[in-house]
Write an enzyme that holds these catalytic residues in place. Structure first.
Site, mmCIF file in Angstrom:
data_model
loop_
_atom_site.group_PDB
_atom_site.id
_atom_site.type_symbol
_atom_site.label_atom_id
_atom_site.label_comp_id
_atom_site.label_asym_id
_atom_site.label_seq_id
_atom_site.Cartn_x
_atom_site.Cartn_y
_atom_site.Cartn_z
ATOM 1 N N SER A 44 0.802 -1.230 0.000
ATOM 2 C CA SER A 44 0.000 0.000 0.000
ATOM 3 C C SER A 44 0.829 1.271 0.000
ATOM 4 C CB SER A 44 -0.937 0.011 1.211
ATOM 5 O OG SER A 44 -0.210 -0.119 2.423
ATOM 6 N N ASP A 333 -4.089 8.158 7.331
ATOM 7 C CA ASP A 333 -5.010 7.237 7.986
ATOM 8 C C ASP A 333 -4.243 6.425 9.021
ATOM 9 O OD1 ASP A 333 -3.708 5.140 6.684
ATOM 10 O OD2 ASP A 333 -5.395 4.605 5.386
ATOM 11 N N HIS A 336 -0.993 4.806 7.080
ATOM 12 C CA HIS A 336 -0.286 5.358 5.928
ATOM 13 C C HIS A 336 -0.025 6.855 6.082
ATOM 14 C CE1 HIS A 336 -2.748 1.899 4.525
ATOM 15 N NE2 HIS A 336 -1.587 1.555 3.998
#
Length: 369
Positions: A44, A333, A336
């Site tokens: 990610s 978030d 991240h």
């Protein structure tokens, strides 16, 4: 919802159109421009939207992801751009698009294979991610297409000049703790890391055999101190989840040793290993030094430190909090960073000294032929 999807489609369409138009505008011999492509692998940290096209809950194709730069969600787990986006900009390349987006048929600038949640091990979130070996399979397909489009000689040159940028391993170590997996009892720390590093080694060597020579492998973050991990530490709420720290620390040491060995053993092999661990740890603990207001609490999420993965209300919890100014936060978030944090990591990668990047920074890798 329909309007949001139209925005996403328009955004991707524009990027792909720009990408393909730039590719088709090249005149022969295109290699005389000292062209360097960028191929991106990983999780990610680097996923530019591949997970939009697979059956998974690990997606970022909804608001407020993308709110800062793109003004709508692009599939990136941040409020804006990621490290590969900045590296592409510094290298004067277009944004590198996700491999799975329909309609991409030009790869001379590279392509992004990364998948949020992916690991080096196929067992990490099986069925919900594109694991590293599958990403390698996608790259092999791209290399075949390049040979068909360019001919063997020019494709070989493109692949040897290209930079191969990875972000992989973190999910392999955090996932067993999330699921209370038995692998934590079956394998010692050293043995488990050996499995992860072994898979990474195999992938590097296969890319090398196909023609790759220049590799970028940022070190793993301080995984134990991201907001999400602080929530895992239920016995000492708010503390870093120190049980994962030995894995990430030994992984970083073993990765460095691996890359040094490959440089000795493989002709023409060059690498960069930007020290993301130290820089992000500094941002977390001393945010004002890097012009942030908050280093431990996420901009978007819920619960203590906004460490519950609820940003956007699509992961079972509809209620969540969102900060007013993401640029003042290290984390967007629960797991991240924000675009501003990613930008500082990218700057270190691109132009950092050898003490923080290893023998080459990414700028030097792009400029070496």
């Amino acid at each position: 919802m329909a309007k949001s999807n139209q925005h996403i489609f328009l955004f991707i369409f524009c990027i792909v159109g720009h990408f393909n138009a730039r590719a088709k505008s090249l005149k022969e011999p295109w290699l005389s421009r000292k062209h360097v492509a960028l191929f991106v692998f990983g999780d990610s940290q680097f996923d530019a939207g591949n997970n939009n096209y697979i059956n998974t809950t690990g997606k970022a194709n909804y608001w407020p992801y993308g709110e800062t730069t793109f003004k709508y969600p692009s599939g990136r787990f941040s409020d804006g751009r990621l490290v590969p986006d900045f590296i592409a900009e510094y290298a004067k390349l277009p944004y590198i698009p996700p491999y799975l987006h329909p309609g991409i048929d030009q790869f001379i600038y590279g392509v992004n294979f990364a998948s949020a949640g992916a690991g080096a091990l196929a067992e990490t979130r099986t069925g919900l991610v594109i694991d590293l070996k599958t990403q390698l399979g996608y790259f092999k397909n791209v290399s075949r297409i390049l040979r068909l489009q360019l001919g063997d000689a020019e494709a070989k040159t493109l692949l040897s000049r290209a930079v191969y940028l990875f972000s992989i391993g973190g999910n392999d170590y955090i996932f067993p703790f999330e699921t209370n997996s038995s692998v934590l009892q079956i394998y010692s720390v050293e043995q488990f890391i050996g499995l992860v590093i072994g898979n990474i080694t195999d992938v590097i060597k296969e890319i090398y055999d196909i023609g790759g020579r220049k590799f970028g492998f940022p070190s793993l973050w301080p995984l134990e101190c991201v907001p999400y991990a602080r929530v895992l530490e239920v016995e000492n709420s708010g503390a870093c989840f120190d049980r994962v720290a030995p894995y990430e620390e030994l992984h970083n040491k073993q990765l460095s040793k691996l890359l040094q060995k490959l440089q000795r053993d493989l002709k023409g092999f060059r690498y960069s290993i930007p020290d993301f661990h130290t820089l992000l740890e500094e941002m977390i603990n001393h945010p004002s030094k890097y012009d942030f207001k908050e280093g431990k609490v996420a901009c978007c999420g819920s619960g203590p430190y906004r460490g519950i993965l609820s940003c956007g209300g699509r992961r079972g919890l509809k209620e969540y909090e969102l900060c007013d100014n993401a640029s003042k936060y290290v984390f967007f978030d629960s797991a991240h960073p924000t675009e501003r944090a990613y930008q500082q990591l990218a700057q270190l990668s691109w132009s950092g000294k050898s003490s923080v990047t290893g023998p080459y920074n990414l700028k030097a890798l792009f400029e070496s032929l």
